[in-house]
Scaffold this active site. Structure first.
Site, mmCIF file in Angstrom:
data_model
loop_
_atom_site.group_PDB
_atom_site.id
_atom_site.type_symbol
_atom_site.label_atom_id
_atom_site.label_comp_id
_atom_site.label_asym_id
_atom_site.label_seq_id
_atom_site.Cartn_x
_atom_site.Cartn_y
_atom_site.Cartn_z
ATOM 1 N N SER A 138 5.601 7.510 0.951
ATOM 2 C CA SER A 138 6.745 6.826 0.770
ATOM 3 C C SER A 138 7.228 6.957 -1.050
ATOM 4 O O SER A 138 6.293 7.701 -1.592
ATOM 5 C CB SER A 138 6.260 5.318 0.818
ATOM 6 O OG SER A 138 7.610 4.458 -0.025
ATOM 7 N N TYR A 151 0.554 -2.015 -0.149
ATOM 8 C CA TYR A 151 1.333 -1.001 0.464
ATOM 9 C C TYR A 151 1.224 0.333 -0.179
ATOM 10 O O TYR A 151 1.211 1.438 -0.156
ATOM 11 C CB TYR A 151 2.605 -1.523 0.897
ATOM 12 C CG TYR A 151 3.593 -0.337 1.490
ATOM 13 C CD1 TYR A 151 3.255 0.087 2.802
ATOM 14 C CD2 TYR A 151 4.605 0.225 0.810
ATOM 15 C CE1 TYR A 151 4.123 1.136 3.391
ATOM 16 C CE2 TYR A 151 5.492 1.058 1.369
ATOM 17 C CZ TYR A 151 5.334 1.417 2.534
ATOM 18 O OH TYR A 151 6.106 2.575 3.320
#
Length: 261
Positions: A138, A151
């Site tokens: 990401s 995350y």
């Protein structure tokens, strides 16, 4: 990719589903995995060549089971040419409010599940003379934002681990690509974890402002074909990568107050 054996985790929705269709169109032989077996069969039925697609359900959080799952996957075709680690889970909670159990779950699914599965297929790839491992990271694998502390940590960890692994297996013809998507039109926020570990259940963005999962998958396959080590995919949010590198304080100030969804 024609006739190549490609194993995709997280294939029941989002980018993983789009990659399944793209690889199927390219003539690959697929193994599709996620926790949701019914959704995997839905994806299979929507492919052009379902006869070349096998379903193998798994749970990345159950790391003790992944070595056996890898053996099962290898037995299907006898080998794995490419593993695309797309399975994962997001987060929407403040660090100080998030339980350790929730943080550990994010690390187990996003980091350890990917590591264990990749290590399990590597001996087979090396024995056959080479292979490809793709990790869907990401943009927050390169910088952190609010509500995504664990995350972001799990994605940062992927970069440290697989950059190191790449240098260790390069002479064995193993190619590793880290993919950093930005804002992609998926349902990822619906299943994101809250502080206590429940599903967030809210679509917290306007999907029309985001790149489609199909376009993202197309760019991922282009990066794989070009043997890129790392690729950033998305819209204007990709500029944050360069701000982090050259103007880190400016980006930090912006992220403190910006609405990041």
């Amino acid at each position: 990719m024609k006739n190549k054996v490609i194993w995709i985790t997280g294939a029941s929705s989002g980018i993983g589903e789009a990659l399944a269709y793209a690889c199927d169109n390219a003539g690959a032989k697929l193994i599709l995995s996620s926790r949701n077996r019914d959704e995997l069969y839905r994806v299979k039925s929507a492919c052009k060549s379902p006869v070349n697609i096998h379903i193998l359900s798994l749970d990345l959080e159950k790391t003790d089971s992944l070595a056996d799952k890898a053996e099962e996957a290898i037995r299907i075709y006898g080998h794995i040419d490419m593993l695309i680690n797309c399975g994962g889970i997001s987060q929407r909670s403040l660090a100080l409010e998030t339980t350790l159990q929730t943080e550990q779950r994010l690390m187990n699914v996003n980091f350890w599940g990917t590591v264990v599965l990749s290590k399990a297929v590597l001996p087979n790839m090396i024995a056959q003379g080479g292979g490809k491992i793709v990790c869907i990271s990401s943009l927050v694998g390169k910088f952190g934002t609010r509500f995504r502390s664990s995350y972001a940590a799990s994605k940062h960890a992927l970069h440290g681990y697989f950059d190191s692994l790449r240098s260790e297996v390069y002479d064995k013809n193993i190619q590793i690509t880290l993919v950093c998507p930005g804002f992609i039109k998926t349902n990822v926020t619906l299943n994101a974890l809250t502080a206590e570990g429940s599903a967030y259940g809210i679509m917290d963005h306007d999907p029309d402002d985001r790149m489609s999962a199909d376009e993202c998958a197309k760019q991922i396959l282009q990066a794989i074909k070009a043997n890129k080590e790392e690729v950033y995919i998305g819209g204007k949010e990709v500029k944050a990568i360069w701000l982090k590198r050259f103007f880190p304080l400016r980006l930090s100030k912006y992220l403190r107050t910006a609405k990041v969804t």
